[in-house]
Design a protein around this motif. Structure first.
Motif, mmCIF file in Angstrom:
data_model
loop_
_atom_site.group_PDB
_atom_site.id
_atom_site.type_symbol
_atom_site.label_atom_id
_atom_site.label_comp_id
_atom_site.label_asym_id
_atom_site.label_seq_id
_atom_site.Cartn_x
_atom_site.Cartn_y
_atom_site.Cartn_z
ATOM 1 N N VAL A 149 35.878 42.381 29.997
ATOM 2 C CA VAL A 149 34.918 43.492 29.894
ATOM 3 C C VAL A 149 33.578 43.146 30.556
ATOM 4 O O VAL A 149 32.950 44.009 31.167
ATOM 5 C CB VAL A 149 34.735 43.894 28.408
ATOM 6 C CG1 VAL A 149 33.542 44.815 28.221
ATOM 7 C CG2 VAL A 149 36.007 44.552 27.898
ATOM 8 N N ILE A 150 33.150 41.891 30.462
ATOM 9 C CA ILE A 150 31.882 41.523 31.132
ATOM 10 C C ILE A 150 32.149 40.670 32.378
ATOM 11 O O ILE A 150 31.243 40.014 32.898
ATOM 12 C CB ILE A 150 30.879 40.833 30.177
ATOM 13 C CG1 ILE A 150 31.390 39.459 29.698
ATOM 14 C CG2 ILE A 150 30.539 41.726 28.995
ATOM 15 C CD1 ILE A 150 30.280 38.576 29.115
ATOM 16 N N GLY A 151 33.385 40.705 32.866
ATOM 17 C CA GLY A 151 33.714 39.996 34.104
ATOM 18 C C GLY A 151 33.750 38.490 33.919
ATOM 19 O O GLY A 151 34.035 37.991 32.819
ATOM 20 N N GLU A 152 33.421 37.786 34.999
ATOM 21 C CA GLU A 152 33.452 36.323 34.925
ATOM 22 C C GLU A 152 32.153 35.815 34.310
ATOM 23 O O GLU A 152 31.057 36.167 34.796
ATOM 24 C CB GLU A 152 33.626 35.749 36.335
ATOM 25 C CG GLU A 152 33.951 34.285 36.307
ATOM 26 C CD GLU A 152 34.287 33.767 37.701
ATOM 27 O OE1 GLU A 152 34.093 32.573 37.929
ATOM 28 O OE2 GLU A 152 34.702 34.588 38.553
ATOM 29 N N VAL A 153 32.273 35.013 33.265
ATOM 30 C CA VAL A 153 31.066 34.501 32.591
ATOM 31 C C VAL A 153 30.403 33.448 33.471
ATOM 32 O O VAL A 153 31.043 32.500 33.933
ATOM 33 C CB VAL A 153 31.427 33.900 31.210
ATOM 34 C CG1 VAL A 153 30.225 33.200 30.588
ATOM 35 C CG2 VAL A 153 31.961 34.987 30.288
ATOM 36 N N ASN A 154 29.095 33.646 33.712
ATOM 37 C CA ASN A 154 28.376 32.656 34.526
ATOM 38 C C ASN A 154 27.253 31.948 33.764
ATOM 39 O O ASN A 154 26.746 30.931 34.211
ATOM 40 C CB ASN A 154 27.820 33.318 35.795
ATOM 41 C CG ASN A 154 27.177 34.666 35.498
ATOM 42 O OD1 ASN A 154 26.358 34.757 34.580
ATOM 43 N ND2 ASN A 154 27.564 35.701 36.243
ATOM 44 N N HIS A 155 26.877 32.487 32.594
ATOM 45 C CA HIS A 155 25.784 31.833 31.856
ATOM 46 C C HIS A 155 25.889 32.156 30.372
ATOM 47 O O HIS A 155 26.188 33.293 30.007
ATOM 48 C CB HIS A 155 24.432 32.326 32.385
ATOM 49 C CG HIS A 155 23.253 31.629 31.769
ATOM 50 N ND1 HIS A 155 23.003 30.286 31.919
ATOM 51 C CD2 HIS A 155 22.258 32.092 30.972
ATOM 52 C CE1 HIS A 155 21.911 29.960 31.258
ATOM 53 N NE2 HIS A 155 21.438 31.043 30.673
ATOM 54 N N VAL A 156 25.625 31.150 29.544
ATOM 55 C CA VAL A 156 25.581 31.364 28.092
ATOM 56 C C VAL A 156 24.319 30.704 27.553
ATOM 57 O O VAL A 156 23.929 29.621 27.990
ATOM 58 C CB VAL A 156 26.854 30.810 27.397
ATOM 59 C CG1 VAL A 156 27.054 29.330 27.696
ATOM 60 C CG2 VAL A 156 26.776 31.001 25.889
ATOM 61 N N ARG A 157 23.691 31.407 26.618
ATOM 62 C CA ARG A 157 22.467 30.868 26.024
ATOM 63 C C ARG A 157 22.600 31.005 24.515
ATOM 64 O O ARG A 157 22.943 32.073 24.022
ATOM 65 C CB ARG A 157 21.265 31.671 26.509
ATOM 66 C CG ARG A 157 19.990 30.880 26.503
ATOM 67 C CD ARG A 157 18.879 31.653 27.131
ATOM 68 N NE ARG A 157 19.087 31.946 28.546
ATOM 69 C CZ ARG A 157 18.379 32.827 29.228
ATOM 70 N NH1 ARG A 157 17.442 33.521 28.638
ATOM 71 N NH2 ARG A 157 18.605 33.028 30.507
ATOM 72 N N VAL A 158 22.353 29.917 23.804
ATOM 73 C CA VAL A 158 22.473 29.998 22.349
ATOM 74 C C VAL A 158 21.320 29.249 21.701
ATOM 75 O O VAL A 158 20.972 28.140 22.100
ATOM 76 C CB VAL A 158 23.866 29.515 21.856
ATOM 77 C CG1 VAL A 158 24.177 28.126 22.304
ATOM 78 C CG2 VAL A 158 24.003 29.626 20.360
ATOM 79 N N GLU A 159 20.705 29.936 20.733
ATOM 80 C CA GLU A 159 19.574 29.346 20.001
ATOM 81 C C GLU A 159 19.909 29.361 18.520
ATOM 82 O O GLU A 159 20.244 30.407 17.975
ATOM 83 C CB GLU A 159 18.304 30.181 20.220
ATOM 84 C CG GLU A 159 17.803 30.148 21.640
ATOM 85 C CD GLU A 159 16.775 31.247 21.891
ATOM 86 O OE1 GLU A 159 15.962 31.523 20.992
ATOM 87 O OE2 GLU A 159 16.814 31.826 22.982
ATOM 88 N N MET A 160 19.823 28.176 17.882
ATOM 89 C CA MET A 160 20.065 28.100 16.438
ATOM 90 C C MET A 160 18.789 27.616 15.761
ATOM 91 O O MET A 160 18.303 26.511 16.051
ATOM 92 C CB MET A 160 21.220 27.151 16.126
ATOM 93 C CG MET A 160 21.484 27.085 14.629
ATOM 94 S SD MET A 160 23.108 26.417 14.227
ATOM 95 C CE MET A 160 23.164 26.708 12.467
ATOM 96 N N ASP A 161 18.244 28.446 14.920
ATOM 97 C CA ASP A 161 16.956 28.139 14.282
ATOM 98 C C ASP A 161 16.996 28.458 12.794
ATOM 99 O O ASP A 161 17.448 29.534 12.402
ATOM 100 C CB ASP A 161 15.836 28.986 14.914
ATOM 101 C CG ASP A 161 15.718 28.783 16.405
ATOM 102 O OD1 ASP A 161 15.574 27.629 16.832
ATOM 103 O OD2 ASP A 161 15.802 29.782 17.149
#
Ligand SMILES: NC(=O)c1ccc[n+]([C@@H]2O[C@H](COP(=O)([O-])OP(=O)(O)OC[C@H]3O[C@@H](n4cnc5c(N)ncnc54)[C@H](O)[C@@H]3O)[C@@H](O)[C@H]2O)c1
Length: 377
Positions: A149-161
């Motif tokens: 659905v969002i095509g090829e994934v090129n970037h992921v960002r994750v913040e845990m606070d």
């Protein structure tokens, strides 16, 4: 399997959460064995008796090895602090018990591998408390990614606070001692790593920084003691798929209570999730009319299994403890030898290897490739 005898080691935040899950799993899912609350261990016999009465366990002890030695106990919930996990899990597996151990596996990679090897040798179910992967909307994100659905994934960002270590005057606890591990990196950021593992695959290389916002904390006995763990970690990484990523973890983030903010960007759209609003995701599909461009909000509902087992109405909202009930149901599948959606000790060691590569990178001040050794992929 008609009945399962449960032993519980530790009865704090997570011990209560496991006890609630063991209580709820059969009423919620139906297709489960009868759960028998056999034996509970705490640091003292008195505390163990008090918690056993509160949680409904028949026997209690101030010595965790009694729980494992109990022939009526078939599965052991390990919810004691991190430094105890390895010995408790290994002894339980060697005694032929199934193990449900809280994350992270252990402060040292050697101990995590020891746990994995004990699980391999025993052939028993051995899973970790990576509850956030159980969220039906995380599974929905997995489906959207698989459908392209969002095509090829090129970037992921994750913040845990979170802010449970934010107060500089909070008394020194096991979380500030070196025996508990690195700090935010292993006690904390393993959760986002579990999400990345199930949604996007393994991390290939990392570059990390770690910070101690408060180098000293007050000691319960009086005076100040040096803090040995890092409450803040910032990591650049590359997935084995080639996609780039950023992971930020902060246990001293005033105001943040349970944030795991995930952003996944692809060639045809993006998906957003935040654990603080765990019943919704936002999906952006590129290619529509510019005037209509924007995120679609999807609320969790019975269409997102196993939400339907808890609540028949959409948008009413699941909670943190429900994730543990789902994890417990998956554990029962693992015990029955069926496919289970869990982070088992095999995948757990991969997460630990990623964490230790991050710590190495901090020391070396440069990029480090994650060495998966002989782990399964
Ligand atoms: N999955 C999650 O979302 C999640 C959340 C919080 C904590 N955790 C993990 O759960 C574990 C426990 O954390 P917590 O927040 O429940 O801590 P906690 O301090 O609330 O509870 C730990 C309990 O273990 C008991 N204990 C300590 N040593 C023991 C021993 N030798 N034998 C028996 N009992 C012993 C303590 O008395 C305490 O009651 C940690 O490994 C932590 O990383 C997981």
């Amino acid at each position: 399997m008609d009945r399962v005898g449960v032993g519980l080691i530790g009865s704090g935040f997570m011990g209560k959460c496991h006890a609630l899950a063991w209580n709820a799993v059969r009423p919620v899912f139906g297709d489960c064995p009868e759960i028998r609350f056999v034996h509970l261990a705490e640091t003292t016999g008195e505390l163990a008796r008090e918690r056993a009465d509160a949680f409904g366990f028949a026997k209690s002890t101030g010595d965790w090895s009694d729980v494992i030695a109990d022939p009526e106990v078939e599965v052991v919930s390990v919810t004691a602090p991190n430094p105890f996990h390895a010995d408790m899990a290994v002894v339980a597996l060697q005694a032929g018990k199934h193990v449900w151990c809280e994350k992270p596996m252990a402060p040292t990679l050697g101990d995590a591998i020891r746990m994995r090897d004990a699980a391999r040798t025993s052939g028993k179910a051995a899973i970790l408390g990576y509850n956030y992967i159980q969220n039906p909307l995380i599974r929905q994100i997995g489906r959207l990614l698989a459908e392209g659905v969002i095509g090829e994934v090129n970037h992921v960002r994750v913040e845990m606070d979170e802010d449970f270590m934010a107060d500089p005057s909070a008394v020194f606890s096991w979380r500030s001692g070196a025996l508990s591990g690195y700090g935010a990196l292993d006690d904390f950021s393993v959760h986002p790593l579990s999400l990345i593992r199930v949604l996007l695959g393994r991390v290939g290389s990392v570059m990390a920084d770690m910070v101690k916002p408060y180098p000293e904390r007050p000691l319960a006995a009086g005076g100040q003691g040096p803090v040995e763990t890092y409450d803040i970690a910032s990591v650049l990484f590359r997935l084995e798929s080639g996609a780039s990523g950023v992971l930020m973890a902060n246990r001293s983030a005033w105001g943040r209570k349970g944030r795991i903010a995930l952003q996944i960007f692809g060639s045809k759209g993006s998906i957003l999730f935040d654990q603080e609003r765990m019943n919704e995701i936002h999906v952006y599909r590129a290619g529509g009319a510019a005037a209509d461009a924007g995120y679609t909000t999807v609320l969790a509902g019975p269409a997102h299994a196993p939400y339907d087992r808890f609540i028949p109405a959409p948008g009413h909202g699941l909670g943190f403890n429900d994730l543990k009930v789902m994890e417990c149901r998956q554990l029962l599948s693992a015990i029955a030898g069926e496919d289970a959606y869990v982070i088992d000790f095999e995948k757990g060691v991969e997460i630990e290897r990623t964490v230790h590569a991050m710590a190495q990178s901090f020391v070396r001040r440069g990029w480090v490739d994650v060495d998966y050794g002989e782990s399964s992929s």
